[in-house]
Scaffold this active site. Structure first.
Site, mmCIF file in Angstrom:
data_model
loop_
_atom_site.group_PDB
_atom_site.id
_atom_site.type_symbol
_atom_site.label_atom_id
_atom_site.label_comp_id
_atom_site.label_asym_id
_atom_site.label_seq_id
_atom_site.Cartn_x
_atom_site.Cartn_y
_atom_site.Cartn_z
ATOM 1 N N THR A 199 4.698 0.951 -4.611
ATOM 2 C CA THR A 199 4.241 -0.418 -4.866
ATOM 3 C C THR A 199 4.254 -0.788 -6.350
ATOM 4 O O THR A 199 4.594 -1.926 -6.682
ATOM 5 C CB THR A 199 2.849 -0.648 -4.242
ATOM 6 O OG1 THR A 199 2.956 -0.459 -2.820
ATOM 7 C CG2 THR A 199 2.330 -2.043 -4.520
ATOM 8 N N GLN B 156 0.824 -1.212 0.000
ATOM 9 C CA GLN B 156 0.000 0.000 0.000
ATOM 10 C C GLN B 156 0.861 1.267 0.000
ATOM 11 O O GLN B 156 0.574 2.236 0.692
ATOM 12 C CB GLN B 156 -0.936 -0.006 1.216
ATOM 13 C CG GLN B 156 -1.899 -1.165 1.218
ATOM 14 C CD GLN B 156 -2.780 -1.186 2.453
ATOM 15 O OE1 GLN B 156 -2.769 -0.270 3.270
ATOM 16 N NE2 GLN B 156 -3.544 -2.248 2.599
ATOM 17 N N CYS B 157 1.905 1.255 -0.788
ATOM 18 C CA CYS B 157 2.883 2.337 -0.827
ATOM 19 C C CYS B 157 2.841 3.000 -2.203
ATOM 20 O O CYS B 157 2.489 2.367 -3.198
ATOM 21 C CB CYS B 157 4.272 1.742 -0.554
ATOM 22 S SG CYS B 157 5.650 2.899 -0.657
ATOM 23 N N GLY B 158 3.226 4.254 -2.260
ATOM 24 C CA GLY B 158 3.329 4.930 -3.543
ATOM 25 C C GLY B 158 4.331 4.267 -4.478
ATOM 26 O O GLY B 158 4.242 4.409 -5.697
#
Length: 169
Positions: free
Chosen positions: A44, A40-42
């Site tokens: 990803t 759930q990371c930018g």
């Protein structure tokens, strides 16, 4: 001989997503890109680029090792099954993924303590010292002898690392 004594990653082990132990010596003779990941990371979408590197160089003795981590913004909250399903269905990941680990602090996985000591980054106020990993998708390039060659920050896109991988193959 310990990993620190011979200065390689081959003395370490970790659990695969299914919980089975994996000795890193199983990857001896391969060029590796070891990455702390999150769903759930930018950053990803870098899974796609990591898989592309694995597809491009895998038959020449290269692999990516993904280590999910929830230490940065709680961006990997799921369990192993959820992580596996997400990576396979969303990004077609086929490279090895491991159980969630911590990469900084007193509970950091020994492999990441070794990697960060072998290839420190920059000290950034409020984000930790030079050895600390600053965010998800920090990458460590390891040569065929198990030695850390280079560390890349989160913003380094996988395709920007291809030339360095090529040199080691």
């Amino acid at each position: 001989m310990t990993a620190q004594a011979n200065n390689t990653i081959y003395g370490f082990s970790a659990n695969a997503l299914d919980g089975s132990p994996v000795a890193l010596r199983d990857f001896e003779g391969k060029v590796l890109l070891i990455v702390n990941t999150a769903s759930q990371c930018g950053f990803t979408p870098q899974y796609q680029g990591l898989q592309a590197l694995y597809n491009r160089f895998g038959d020449r003795g290269f692999t990516v090792l993904g280590f999910p981590c929830n230490q940065f913004g709680q961006q990997e909250p799921g369990g192993s099954g959820e992580i596996k399903n997400f990576c396979e269905t969303r990004y077609g990941v086929t490279f090895p993924l491991f159980e969630k680990v911590e990469v900084n602090g007193p509970n950091a996985h020994p492999l990441f303590k070794f990697l960060t000591a072998a290839s420190p980054g920059m000290a950034i106020p409020f984000l930790g010292g030079a050895e600390d990993i600053k965010w998800n998708f920090t990458k460590f390039l390891v040569d065929r002898q198990g030695k850390v060659v280079k560390r890349y920050g989160s913003i380094a896109k996988p395709d920007e690392i291809a030339a360095d991988i090529e040199k080691l193959l």
